[in-house]
Design a protein around this motif. Structure first.
Motif, PDB file in Angstrom:
ATOM      1  N   LYS A   1       0.828  -1.204   0.000  1.00  0.00           N
ATOM      2  CA  LYS A   1       0.000   0.000   0.000  1.00  0.00           C
ATOM      3  C   LYS A   1       0.867   1.260   0.000  1.00  0.00           C
ATOM      4  N   ASP A   2       2.040   1.160   0.606  1.00  0.00           N
ATOM      5  CA  ASP A   2       2.976   2.276   0.639  1.00  0.00           C
ATOM      6  C   ASP A   2       4.017   2.075  -0.460  1.00  0.00           C
ATOM      7  N   PRO A   3       4.150   2.998  -1.409  1.00  0.00           N
ATOM      8  CA  PRO A   3       5.114   2.804  -2.507  1.00  0.00           C
ATOM      9  C   PRO A   3       6.571   2.841  -2.048  1.00  0.00           C
ATOM     10  N   ASN A   4       6.842   3.330  -0.838  1.00  0.00           N
ATOM     11  CA  ASN A   4       8.209   3.390  -0.334  1.00  0.00           C
ATOM     12  C   ASN A   4       8.642   2.100   0.367  1.00  0.00           C
ATOM     13  N   VAL A   5       7.687   1.181   0.564  1.00  0.00           N
ATOM     14  CA  VAL A   5       7.985  -0.071   1.256  1.00  0.00           C
ATOM     15  C   VAL A   5       7.881  -1.212   0.243  1.00  0.00           C
TER      16      VAL A   5
END
Length: 96
Positions: free
Chosen positions: A57-61
């Motif tokens: 859901k988080d593009p940084n993870v």
């Protein structure tokens, strides 16, 4: 001027058609062929459904879920099996 006429067959009257082979006026495939086509389609759809997901859901993870057995191995095998079933269903001669 002399013209040659074609010899006329005395067996058939003029204008009579030759006996034509019996043609099937039904469907191109039999009942079993359509059943196999639907099974192959279901395998393909199931393979694509199993390939869905695994993102984060988080593009940084980064998520390791995209590399699991279901998405990387099982889904492509199901899709290929579905295509093999489709080809077999098309090539199989229907029973009369």
């Amino acid at each position: 001027m002399v013209t040659k006429n074609k010899p006329v067959s005395k067996d058939k009257p003029l204008g009579a058609k030759a006996a034509e082979p019996e043609s099937r006026a039904g469907f191109a495939f039999g009942k079993e062929n359509y059943r196999l086509l639907l099974i192959g389609l279901a395998l393909i759809v199931l393979g694509f459904l199993l390939m869905i997901g695994g993102g984060s859901k988080d593009p940084n993870v980064f998520s390791q879920d995209i590399f699991n057995f279901q998405r990387l191995t099982l889904a492509p095998i199901l899709i290929l099996a579905g295509y093999v079933v489709e080809i077999f269903a098309i090539m199989k001669k229907p029973k009369d």
